[in-house]
Design an enzyme around this catalytic site. Structure first.
Site, PDB file in Angstrom:
ATOM      1  N   ASN A   1      63.670  45.785  53.098  1.00  0.00           N
ATOM      2  CA  ASN A   1      63.278  47.069  53.688  1.00  0.00           C
ATOM      3  C   ASN A   1      62.056  47.679  52.987  1.00  0.00           C
ATOM      4  OD1 ASN A   1      63.837  50.293  53.208  1.00  0.00           O
ATOM      5  ND2 ASN A   1      63.958  49.668  55.341  1.00  0.00           N
TER       6      ASN A   1
ATOM      7  N   GLY B   1      71.301  53.858  52.209  1.00  0.00           N
ATOM      8  CA  GLY B   1      71.226  52.413  52.006  1.00  0.00           C
ATOM      9  C   GLY B   1      70.532  52.053  50.699  1.00  0.00           C
ATOM     10  N   ASP B   2      70.587  50.789  50.365  1.00  0.00           N
ATOM     11  CA  ASP B   2      69.841  50.190  49.249  1.00  0.00           C
ATOM     12  C   ASP B   2      69.889  48.691  49.547  1.00  0.00           C
ATOM     13  OD1 ASP B   2      68.681  50.893  46.367  1.00  0.00           O
ATOM     14  OD2 ASP B   2      69.848  49.085  46.088  1.00  0.00           O
TER      15      ASP B   2
ATOM     16  N   LYS C   1      64.599  60.967  39.734  1.00  0.00           N
ATOM     17  CA  LYS C   1      63.804  60.761  40.948  1.00  0.00           C
ATOM     18  C   LYS C   1      64.023  61.905  41.928  1.00  0.00           C
ATOM     19  CE  LYS C   1      64.415  56.753  42.558  1.00  0.00           C
ATOM     20  NZ  LYS C   1      64.809  55.496  43.220  1.00  0.00           N
TER      21      LYS C   1
ATOM     22  N   SER D   1      65.367  61.046  53.135  1.00  0.00           N
ATOM     23  CA  SER D   1      66.801  61.267  53.344  1.00  0.00           C
ATOM     24  C   SER D   1      67.115  62.760  53.291  1.00  0.00           C
ATOM     25  CB  SER D   1      67.626  60.553  52.266  1.00  0.00           C
ATOM     26  OG  SER D   1      67.837  59.205  52.613  1.00  0.00           O
TER      27      SER D   1
ATOM     28  N   THR E   1      60.541  54.419  52.013  1.00  0.00           N
ATOM     29  CA  THR E   1      60.383  53.986  50.617  1.00  0.00           C
ATOM     30  C   THR E   1      59.107  53.154  50.462  1.00  0.00           C
ATOM     31  OG1 THR E   1      62.782  53.977  50.446  1.00  0.00           O
ATOM     32  CG2 THR E   1      61.561  52.945  48.652  1.00  0.00           C
TER      33      THR E   1
ATOM     34  N   LYS F   1      73.315  62.349  45.576  1.00  0.00           N
ATOM     35  CA  LYS F   1      72.549  61.681  46.625  1.00  0.00           C
ATOM     36  C   LYS F   1      71.988  60.398  46.062  1.00  0.00           C
ATOM     37  CE  LYS F   1      70.628  61.485  50.634  1.00  0.00           C
ATOM     38  NZ  LYS F   1      71.371  60.225  50.804  1.00  0.00           N
TER      39      LYS F   1
ATOM     40  N   LYS G   1      74.939  57.006  42.830  1.00  0.00           N
ATOM     41  CA  LYS G   1      74.661  55.669  43.376  1.00  0.00           C
ATOM     42  C   LYS G   1      75.981  54.942  43.526  1.00  0.00           C
ATOM     43  CE  LYS G   1      71.125  52.985  44.503  1.00  0.00           C
ATOM     44  NZ  LYS G   1      69.800  53.296  45.038  1.00  0.00           N
TER      45      LYS G   1
ATOM     46  N   GLN H   1      68.231  57.840  39.576  1.00  0.00           N
ATOM     47  CA  GLN H   1      68.245  58.660  40.787  1.00  0.00           C
ATOM     48  C   GLN H   1      68.205  60.155  40.461  1.00  0.00           C
ATOM     49  OE1 GLN H   1      68.870  56.634  43.867  1.00  0.00           O
ATOM     50  NE2 GLN H   1      67.854  58.394  44.785  1.00  0.00           N
TER      51      GLN H   1
END
Ligand code: NDP
Length: 449
Positions: free
Chosen positions: A245, A169-170, A118, A381, A214, A94, A130, A115
């Site tokens: 964002n 997204g990123d 996290k 998410s 975020t 993820k 990622k 990630q």
């Protein structure tokens, strides 16, 4: 750090550098985590024996692929796509997709590595990964962005699945791109597999608050760090970097929590507004018109636009860096501290350089590392995946309350681990140790795979 712990992590680091040459950001991310793990390996020698750290530093799978598409003039464009499936000990891979010209394997690996920790910190059943591309969406037409997303997904789809790998997204990938990616996945697979991507539109499977999550999470984390020191965001002067964002919603939540956000930035410069940024105008310029901060400054009379320079020159008590990696260096950190900054909550991934981190440590600044402070996005998410699995749709209020609680829990996990492993108050150590232990336990249970 004890000798055994030190020598193990040093050997792992040397090996990572040797096996992944010229991937500077990946080296940096690994170094930062390894620096926290010596005492953990001392207390858990089984992880040294099982080579858990070495295995964690080696992605389970790395996919690099060609993306060919035609621009509006009919010219053929060739880009490179990436997906690094880093660790699936806790759940399906993820993590987001980034579209930016700077993207190369080293960036994707640093982001994927972060990630893993996290996602573990959120307490939710998600592994880490990622991806992205060196495609630059800036200045591209709507039709070009759609064609690129379709070409990108035409290769990527075979690696995805709601139980396998779930991107989001990123930087450069928002709701519009997720829509085009999902449409192409659906067309190729003939499946309406809602849980294969997160960050979807609310009317077709997306979760409320995912867009905001975020940035909101980074503001909640700032608030939590201040609460631990007996104070709050109320009446604080805040600077947020970036205006994408994460930044927009960090501005919104910090403002709602009683702070005055006086500046934000983009890659061209920054705006300062001593009376507080006008979020309505900012959102219209950035989200609806896809404009620049210069457009914002033209419309808001109290705002001043500075071309180039550093947004960290603007004095503040709380900083929420939300643009990109290594945007806040040692000199900027020293300026922030000198100007009275007492807390830094990282909305972006690895925005502070190692030198900046040392400055904040020495000054006793409350510091929330990205893998903890920006975990609200991926946590929401995971809530989106839950809603997709049960074909449910929660209200904004309910989802936001869940997010706020998750951020409190992430903070508590970091604080407790820091305390337990001899670095009270150091949330960098806490995040690395707590994230590591959760993943490492699952890896041990799964055997040598
Ligand atoms: P966006 O693309 O929406 O916004 C990025 C913002 O940062 C833009 O304002 C951009 O300005 C600015 N920026 C990018 N590069 C630079 C640079 N070199 N110098 C100054 N400003 C720069 O991205 P996001 O808001 O989604 O992501 C921002 C950060 O947060 C990234 O580190 C990302 O990995 C991280 N993050 C994002 C999550 C999410 O849910 N979106 C989740 C967790 C972390 P310009 O428009 O001029 O390029």
């Amino acid at each position: 750090m004890t000798r055994t712990g030190t020598s193990t992590v040093e050997a792992v680091y040397e090996e990572v550098v040797r096996r992944n040459p010229a991937e500077r950001e990946f080296h940096q991310a690994v170094r930062e985590v390894l620096d926290s793990l010596g005492p953990v390996l001392e207390r858990h020698p089984e992880h040294a024996e099982l080579k858990t750290v070495q295995r964690l530093c080696e992605p389970e799978r790395q996919v690099v692929f060609r993306v060919v598409w035609q621009d509006d003039r009919g010219e053929v464009q060739v880009n490179r796509g990436f997906r690094v499936e880093f660790n699936s000990a806790l759940g399906p891979y993820k993590g987001g997709l980034r579209f930016h010209p700077s993207v190369y394997l080293g960036i994707v690996k640093f982001l994927g590595f972060e990630q893993v920790f996290k996602n573990a910190l959120t307490g939710m059943p998600i592994g880490g990964g990622k991806g992205g591309s060196d495609f630059d969406p800036k200045g591209r037409s709507e039709a070009e962005v759609m064609r690129f997303c379709q070409a990108f997904m035409t290769e990527l789809y075979r690696h995805l699945g709601e139980h396998t790998d779930v991107p989001a997204g990123d930087t450069g990938v928002g709701a519009r791109e997720i829509g085009y990616l999902f449409g192409q996945y659906k067309r190729i697979t003939n499946r309406y597999e809602s849980g294969v991507l997160t960050g979807k539109g609310v009317s077709w499977g997306g979760a409320r608050v995912r867009t905001e999550a975020t940035g909101y999470g980074a503001a909640f984390f700032a608030s939590e760090m201040l609460a631990a020191r007996g104070t709050s965001l109320e009446g604080r002067r805040v600077v947020v970097s970036g205006s994408g964002n994460v930044a927009l919603y960090a501005v919104q939540k910090a403002t709602q929590l009683g702070a005055t956000v006086v500046a934000c930035s983009d890659s061209g410069g920054y705006v300062v507004d001593e009376s507080g940024l006008d979020l309505e105008v900012l959102q219209r310029v950035k989200e609806v018109e896809r404009g620049r901060l210069t457009d914002y400054a033209e419309r808001v009379r109290s705002a001043r636009h500075v071309v180039g320079g550093s947004v960290w020159d603007v004095p503040c008590e709380v900083a929420i860096p939300s643009a990109t990696q290594n945007e806040l260096d040692e000199a900027a950190a020293a300026r922030l501290v000198r100007n009275g900054c007492v807390a830094v909550s990282e909305g972006a991934n690895m925005p502070s350089t190692p030198g900046a981190l040392e400055v904040f440590r020495a000054a006793g600044t409350a510091f929330g590392p990205g893998k903890a402070a920006n975990a609200g996005g991926v946590a929401t998410s995971a809530l989106e995946m839950q809603q997709n699995a049960s074909r449910d749709s929660w209200t904004f209020e309910h989802t936001e309350a869940r997010l706020e609680q998750i951020m409190k829990d992430v903070h508590a996990r970091c604080a407790e681990a820091a305390e337990e492993y001899g670095s009270p108050g150091d949330l960098v150590v806490g995040a690395n140790v707590a994230g590591f232990l959760r993943v490492a336990d699952a890896m041990r249970a799964h055997g040598l795979v």
